[in-house]
Design a protein around this motif. Structure first.
Motif, PDB file in Angstrom:
ATOM      1  N   GLY A  29      -3.509  -6.727  -9.486  1.00 25.21           N
ATOM      2  CA  GLY A  29      -4.767  -7.232 -10.222  1.00 25.21           C
ATOM      3  C   GLY A  29      -4.790  -8.551 -10.724  1.00 25.21           C
ATOM      4  N   ASP A  30      -3.443  -8.748 -11.990  1.00 27.52           N
ATOM      5  CA  ASP A  30      -4.102  -9.921 -12.352  1.00 27.52           C
ATOM      6  C   ASP A  30      -3.670 -11.023 -11.642  1.00 27.52           C
ATOM      7  N   PHE A 129     -17.951 -14.097   2.788  1.00 26.64           N
ATOM      8  CA  PHE A 129     -15.906 -13.948   2.022  1.00 26.64           C
ATOM      9  C   PHE A 129     -15.781 -13.411   0.385  1.00 26.64           C
ATOM     10  N   LEU A 130     -14.944 -12.461   1.468  1.00 29.54           N
ATOM     11  CA  LEU A 130     -14.347 -11.528   0.139  1.00 29.54           C
ATOM     12  C   LEU A 130     -13.027 -11.540  -0.768  1.00 29.54           C
ATOM     13  N   GLY A 131     -12.803 -11.163  -1.735  1.00 23.27           N
ATOM     14  CA  GLY A 131     -11.621 -10.548  -2.345  1.00 23.27           C
ATOM     15  C   GLY A 131     -11.555 -10.088  -3.342  1.00 23.27           C
ATOM     16  N   GLY A 132     -10.868  -9.834  -4.290  1.00 26.24           N
ATOM     17  CA  GLY A 132     -11.186  -8.835  -4.955  1.00 26.24           C
ATOM     18  C   GLY A 132     -10.382  -7.399  -5.239  1.00 26.24           C
ATOM     19  N   LEU A 133     -11.088  -6.885  -6.006  1.00 27.19           N
ATOM     20  CA  LEU A 133     -10.342  -5.038  -6.478  1.00 27.19           C
ATOM     21  C   LEU A 133     -11.402  -4.301  -6.012  1.00 27.19           C
ATOM     22  N   ALA A 134     -11.541  -2.805  -5.511  1.00 25.20           N
ATOM     23  CA  ALA A 134     -10.026  -2.961  -5.194  1.00 25.20           C
ATOM     24  C   ALA A 134      -9.963  -2.871  -3.562  1.00 25.20           C
ATOM     25  N   THR A 135      -8.834  -2.874  -2.846  1.00 25.12           N
ATOM     26  CA  THR A 135      -8.967  -3.055  -1.203  1.00 25.12           C
ATOM     27  C   THR A 135      -9.427  -2.094  -0.927  1.00 25.12           C
ATOM     28  N   ASP A 136      -9.435  -0.950  -1.177  1.00 24.36           N
ATOM     29  CA  ASP A 136      -9.550   0.188  -0.856  1.00 24.36           C
ATOM     30  C   ASP A 136     -10.645   0.809  -1.332  1.00 24.36           C
ATOM     31  N   ALA A 161      -6.554  -6.156  -3.711  1.00 25.31           N
ATOM     32  CA  ALA A 161      -5.010  -5.173  -4.108  1.00 25.31           C
ATOM     33  C   ALA A 161      -5.787  -3.813  -4.281  1.00 25.31           C
ATOM     34  N   ALA A 162      -4.897  -3.200  -3.691  1.00 26.49           N
ATOM     35  CA  ALA A 162      -5.547  -1.536  -3.492  1.00 26.49           C
ATOM     36  C   ALA A 162      -5.033  -0.488  -4.306  1.00 26.49           C
TER      37      ALA A 162
END
Ligand code: VGL
Ligand code: ZN
Length: 193
Positions: A29-30, A129-136, A161-162
């Motif tokens: 995550g970091d 555009f998507l990024g970050g936490l959490a994938t799932d 990251a998931a």
């Protein structure tokens, strides 16, 4: 990939509790936090918009184990764990979107119970555009909603990251996003043009 002023970057829940040391830590995550800083700066430089969602729960939130839910308490409003990770540098003018504020209702999507769709429409945003936490969880549900609302949706696969409550959840989420028409891309590709 050439960015336009009708593009938006949506940074999902890059908060201390979802990073190593947090109460619902996601492995890597970091690194996601660090990775997204340059990408956010690029969107701003190209006249695009930057949004950052926050999981922002009251202490009596239904998703907490203490209240019968599946998760340890996390992202409690005003706590250190709810703050944006210090490795993520947000450009001036970033819009903050708080979700999961209703004690009775969980909200994984950044669109759920927020003004995000209105804000994107008002600025005539076409691509998100998507990024970050959490994938799932948050990333998956935000992507599904973005497609339902007919935004051209791009997933930054090198900046997610998931949780992986079950092994394989992260990969399965990526497949679901792809199946509804999300384009897979990377921060590298966005920064290359
Ligand atoms: C999330 C688990 C619990 C997320 C939020 O935003 O991905 N995951 N609450
Ligand atoms: Zn939550």
């Amino acid at each position: 990939m050439k960015l336009k002023d009708t593009d938006a970057l949506i940074l999902l829940d890059v908060q201390n509790d979802f990073c190593p040391g947090g109460s619902l830590a996601v492995q890597g995550g970091d690194q996601v936090a660090a990775k997204l800083s340059d990408t956010a700066a690029r969107f701003k430089a190209r006249g695009g918009r930057v949004y950052a969602t926050l999981d922002w729960h009251p202490q009596n939130h239904v998703s907490f184990k203490t209240n019968g839910g599946p998760w340890p308490p996390h992202c409690v409003q005003g706590d250190k764990g709810a703050q944006i990770h210090s490795a993520l540098r947000l450009p001036i003018g970033t819009s903050i979107i708080r979700k999961g504020t209703n004690p009775q209702e969980d909200a994984y999507s950044g669109f759920q119970g927020t003004t995000l769709e209105d804000q994107l429409r008002r600025l005539d945003v076409k691509r998100v555009f998507l990024g970050g936490l959490a994938t799932d969880y948050c990333v998956l549900n935000t992507a599904l909603d973005a497609r339902t609302f007919h935004f051209d949706t791009y997933l930054l696969t090198d900046a997610i990251a998931a949780v992986e409550a079950n092994p394989g959840d992260g990969e399965a989420a990526i497949k679901k996003m792809k199946d509804v028409g999300t384009t897979l891309t990377t921060c590298e590709e966005v920064l290359s043009a």
